[in-house]
Design an enzyme around this catalytic site. Structure first.
Site, PDB file in Angstrom:
ATOM      1  N   ASP A  67     -17.127  19.924 -21.805  1.00 51.35           N
ATOM      2  CA  ASP A  67     -16.996  19.053 -20.643  1.00 51.35           C
ATOM      3  C   ASP A  67     -15.644  19.350 -19.995  1.00 51.35           C
ATOM      4  OD1 ASP A  67     -18.134  16.569 -19.142  1.00 51.35           O
ATOM      5  OD2 ASP A  67     -16.022  16.117 -19.452  1.00 51.35           O
ATOM      6  N   GLU A  69     -12.855  18.114 -16.685  1.00 51.42           N
ATOM      7  CA  GLU A  69     -12.469  17.222 -15.596  1.00 51.42           C
ATOM      8  C   GLU A  69     -11.752  18.077 -14.561  1.00 51.42           C
ATOM      9  OE1 GLU A  69     -13.610  14.270 -15.600  1.00 51.42           O
ATOM     10  OE2 GLU A  69     -14.225  14.214 -17.708  1.00 51.42           O
ATOM     11  N   HIS A 204     -15.178   9.572 -19.063  1.00 52.61           N
ATOM     12  CA  HIS A 204     -14.691  10.584 -18.124  1.00 52.61           C
ATOM     13  C   HIS A 204     -13.422  11.277 -18.627  1.00 52.61           C
ATOM     14  CE1 HIS A 204     -17.737   9.758 -15.175  1.00 52.61           C
ATOM     15  NE2 HIS A 204     -17.418   8.484 -15.156  1.00 52.61           N
ATOM     16  N   ASP A 209     -16.385  13.105 -23.683  1.00 51.17           N
ATOM     17  CA  ASP A 209     -17.706  13.363 -23.110  1.00 51.17           C
ATOM     18  C   ASP A 209     -18.384  14.555 -23.778  1.00 51.17           C
ATOM     19  OD1 ASP A 209     -17.471  11.221 -21.446  1.00 51.17           O
ATOM     20  OD2 ASP A 209     -17.130  12.367 -19.613  1.00 51.17           O
TER      21      ASP A 209
END
Length: 252
Positions: A67, A69, A204, A209
């Site tokens: 994952d 960001e 998040h 995640d």
């Protein structure tokens, strides 16, 4: 990809790869270089190769559940600000990767969503150093993510922008796989976490995640039909509405 179905000669593989613009600076006949880019090639004879995922039982395959960001939704306009990943070998966790990434811009909406501030990343390593470390961690494992298209594209583009070449890893989406193995009203990460009782560790945030997606992935593996034997079978099974053949999941 033809290599997912059969062995091909090294000459044919090199010829096909040479037609890919992103690989024009690579030696398409150098298997070690291609493996560094994530393509899991193995010899089936002195002159032919295939994908290792085609022969590896899915229980023995390495899967990197990822994952990221980002400070924008487009790698042309922004960058990765955090990478998190869980490495699975079959159904066992064998490693984790987690790093913030230095940046000079985090929009207020992204800071609110992720909780990551400019202060948090002020002393974080550069994008290039994080991507280099992550590429070594990833190797030629199957790249797994919840909505894999976004994470895979963003990271592969970022690798190219940093001069590391594209990702060639096989990939699998946990949304698509869950839709075939888990009965649910919705398949967003938060909804599945709640339905499956997955512990909330940080909404998040990349590693949290990735860990949640890994648990969804492992739950899906428990519901595979007997026809899924190899890692390539699993990749094929996970795809939406395969045209050539359909494999129905076991009833639960």
């Amino acid at each position: 990809m033809q290599l997912a179905k059969e062995s091909l000669s090294l000459c044919e593989v090199a010829f096909r790869l040479c037609t890919i613009e992103a690989l024009e600076m690579c030696d398409a006949g150098d298997l070690d270089q291609l493996r560094l880019l994530g393509l899991p090639l193995i010899h089936t004879s002195e002159t032919h190769v295939t994908l290792s995922t085609r022969l590896t039982p899915y229980e023995a395959q390495r899967y990197c559940v990822v994952d990221i960001e980002c400070n924008a939704s487009d790698p042309a306009k922004g960058q990765v600000i955090e990478v998190g990943a869980v490495m699975l070998e079959g159904q066992v966790e064998v490693g984790r990767f987690e790093s913030l990434v230095h940046t000079k811009e985090i929009p207020p909406a992204i800071e609110t969503l992720t909780g990551i501030s400019l202060e948090d990343v002020s002393d974080a390593p550069s994008l290039g150093s994080v991507l280099e470390a992550f590429r070594l961690f990833l190797g030629d494992a199957v790249f797994v993510a919840h909505n894999v298209g976004f994470d895979y594209y963003f990271l592969s583009t970022s690798f190219e922008q940093q001069g590391f070449g594209p990702m060639l890893n096989r990939k699998l989406c946990t949304i698509d796989l869950a839709q075939k193995t888990i009965e649910s009203e919705r398949y967003g990460l938060d909804f599945l976490k709640g339905m499956l009782g997955i512990k909330e560790e940080g909404r998040h945030r990349a590693l949290a995640d990735a860990k949640s997606a890994a648990e969804i992935f492992l739950t899906s593996l428990e519901q595979l039909p007997p026809e899924v034997c190899t890692a390539e079978d699993l990749i094929y099974f996970s795809k939406p509405n395969p045209k050539k053949r359909k494999i129905k999941p076991k009833k639960t």
